[in-house]
Design an enzyme around this catalytic site. Structure first.
Site, PDB file in Angstrom:
ATOM      1  N   LYS A  17      10.790  16.972 -29.601  1.00 42.92           N
ATOM      2  CA  LYS A  17      10.666  18.298 -30.251  1.00 42.92           C
ATOM      3  C   LYS A  17      11.177  19.362 -29.305  1.00 42.92           C
ATOM      4  O   LYS A  17      11.223  19.158 -28.078  1.00 42.92           O
ATOM      5  CB  LYS A  17       9.222  18.595 -30.643  1.00 42.92           C
ATOM      6  CG  LYS A  17       8.184  18.606 -29.501  1.00 42.92           C
ATOM      7  CD  LYS A  17       8.054  19.879 -28.721  1.00 42.92           C
ATOM      8  CE  LYS A  17       6.970  19.811 -27.641  1.00 42.92           C
ATOM      9  NZ  LYS A  17       7.037  20.851 -26.634  1.00 42.92           N
ATOM     10  N   ASP A 152      -0.076  18.010 -28.450  1.00 37.91           N
ATOM     11  CA  ASP A 152       1.173  17.952 -29.237  1.00 37.91           C
ATOM     12  C   ASP A 152       1.244  16.735 -30.158  1.00 37.91           C
ATOM     13  O   ASP A 152       2.202  16.601 -30.927  1.00 37.91           O
ATOM     14  CB  ASP A 152       2.393  17.861 -28.302  1.00 37.91           C
ATOM     15  CG  ASP A 152       2.679  19.170 -27.593  1.00 37.91           C
ATOM     16  OD1 ASP A 152       2.081  20.192 -27.981  1.00 37.91           O
ATOM     17  OD2 ASP A 152       3.502  19.159 -26.663  1.00 37.91           O
TER      18      ASP A 152
HETATM   19  O1  C5P Z   1      -3.121  18.436 -24.358  1.00 36.92           O
HETATM   20  P1  C5P Z   1      -2.288  17.853 -23.268  1.00 36.92           P
HETATM   21  O2  C5P Z   1      -2.963  16.682 -22.590  1.00 36.92           O
HETATM   22  O3  C5P Z   1      -0.894  17.569 -23.660  1.00 36.92           O
HETATM   23  O4  C5P Z   1      -2.183  18.988 -22.174  1.00 36.92           O
HETATM   24  C1  C5P Z   1      -1.872  18.763 -20.831  1.00 36.92           C
HETATM   25  C2  C5P Z   1      -2.473  19.876 -19.996  1.00 36.92           C
HETATM   26  O5  C5P Z   1      -1.855  21.116 -20.285  1.00 36.92           O
HETATM   27  C3  C5P Z   1      -3.948  20.106 -20.264  1.00 36.92           C
HETATM   28  O6  C5P Z   1      -4.751  19.290 -19.462  1.00 36.92           O
HETATM   29  C4  C5P Z   1      -4.127  21.564 -19.934  1.00 36.92           C
HETATM   30  O7  C5P Z   1      -4.269  21.716 -18.534  1.00 36.92           O
HETATM   31  C5  C5P Z   1      -2.795  22.181 -20.317  1.00 36.92           C
HETATM   32  N1  C5P Z   1      -2.824  22.784 -21.669  1.00 36.92           N
HETATM   33  C6  C5P Z   1      -3.409  24.023 -21.822  1.00 36.92           C
HETATM   34  N2  C5P Z   1      -3.434  24.609 -23.068  1.00 36.92           N
HETATM   35  C7  C5P Z   1      -2.874  23.994 -24.117  1.00 36.92           C
HETATM   36  C8  C5P Z   1      -2.260  22.732 -23.971  1.00 36.92           C
HETATM   37  C9  C5P Z   1      -2.251  22.158 -22.725  1.00 36.92           C
HETATM   38  O8  C5P Z   1      -3.930  24.608 -20.870  1.00 36.92           O
HETATM   39  N3  C5P Z   1      -2.891  24.588 -25.302  1.00 36.92           N
END
Ligand code: C5P
Length: 288
Positions: A17, A152
């Site tokens: 994406k 995501d």
């Molecule tokens: O959700 P995901 O594991 O992909 O996100 C990785 C990291 O990015 C999270 O642990 C967080 O620190 C940060 N993040 C965030 N806010 C979001 C998405 C991700 O702070 N909306």
């Protein structure tokens, strides 16, 4: 995402994406950040194959990503740190499924790029194993599991061309793609950790009030990302000098992209980008 049964195996194509816009609205009590982002899926795919196995889960990864000097790029874990294994174990735990799977992942989407590769692989695993193991989870149940795997993952479950994603990114509302597009993506040699880019955003307390330039993709993570990786500045400066519709960084970087006027322009621009030797170059189209 496309599912292709073949013999006793199931192949799944997991797309990348790009973020056509990304606003960070603030830091939440749970440590995540509240987002408002439009994502579009593009035709750059990882391929997953699910083959029968008794009760165990195994994962083999073949990296097809090459850096500019054609050495294989960063190692991808094949253990519980990989979102594919996490997704498979979550399905087993939630449904009591006792079946195993030999999973092979051919990786084309670069990691630490903001292209959603790991999340797309996780979504492909949820949908793929739901079919392969005949678990009959409905879309709502799959979405609940997806949200536990990453912010995501939900976007990739429904295979839509574009969506407005809110909350921490997991709330999905399908939106029409303004128009189909061809684009060039460049991934610089060094990647960026999503967590570190959000931490940098929090440190900077960048507000969303920066004026929007029409030729630049609005992405509030661009400022913290370019502080952590100066290659992004050089890349964006070059892309913005081209006669393209828009140029910007995707997600938390480090990949950048240019939306082109035609598929032909994208192919020509890709050739020029390769001669810059600033990273891996891909030509993609939207709506996959
Ligand atoms: O959700 P995901 O594991 O992909 O996100 C990785 C990291 O990015 C999270 O642990 C967080 O620190 C940060 N993040 C965030 N806010 C979001 C998405 C991700 O702070 N909306």
């Amino acid at each position: 995402m496309r599912l292709l049964p073949q013999g006793d195996s199931l192949f799944v194509l997991a797309p990348a994406k790009i973020n056509l816009s990304l606003k960070v609205l603030g830091r939440r009590d749970d440590g995540y950040h509240e987002l408002q982002t439009v994502m579009a899926s593009v035709g750059l795919y990882d391929t997953l194959r699910f083959a029968p196995a008794e009760e165990s889960l195994s994962l083999r990864v073949h990296s097809l990503c090459r850096s500019v000097n054609s050495s294989p790029v960063n190692e991808i874990p094949v253990d519980d740190r990989n979102l594919v294994i996490k997704a498979a174990r979550l399905l087993q735990a939630e449904t009591g499924a006792r079946r195993g799977a030999d999973i092979t992942l051919w990786k084309r989407i670069p990691s630490e790029a903001g292209l959603g590769g790991g999340s797309s692989d996780a979504a492909a695993t949820l949908v793929g194993l739901n079919q392969f193991w005949n678990l009959q989870l409905n879309p709502e149940q799959l979405h609940a599991l997806a949200a536990r795997l990453g912010s995501d993952v939900n976007f990739f479950l429904d295979s839509q061309a574009a969506a407005l994603c809110t909350g921490r990114g997991e709330k999905i509302e399908t939106v029409p793609l303004p128009q189909p597009f061809s684009a060039v993506i460049i991934k610089p040699p060094s990647g960026l950790s999503t967590a570190k880019v959000f931490q940098q955003w929090s440190r900077d307390q960048v507000t969303s009030s920066t004026p929007v330039q029409t030729s630049v993709i609005e992405n509030d993570l661009q400022e913290p990302a370019r502080r952590l990786n100066p290659e992004i500045d050089q890349l964006l400066a070059r892309l913005q000098r081209q006669d393209v519709l828009k140029a910007g960084m995707t997600g938390s970087g480090s990949a950048c992209f240019a939306i082109c006027r035609t598929a032909r322009q994208a192919r020509t621009l890709a050739g020029r980008c390769r001669s810059w030797r600033m990273g891996q170059v891909f030509v993609v189209s939207s709506g996959v």
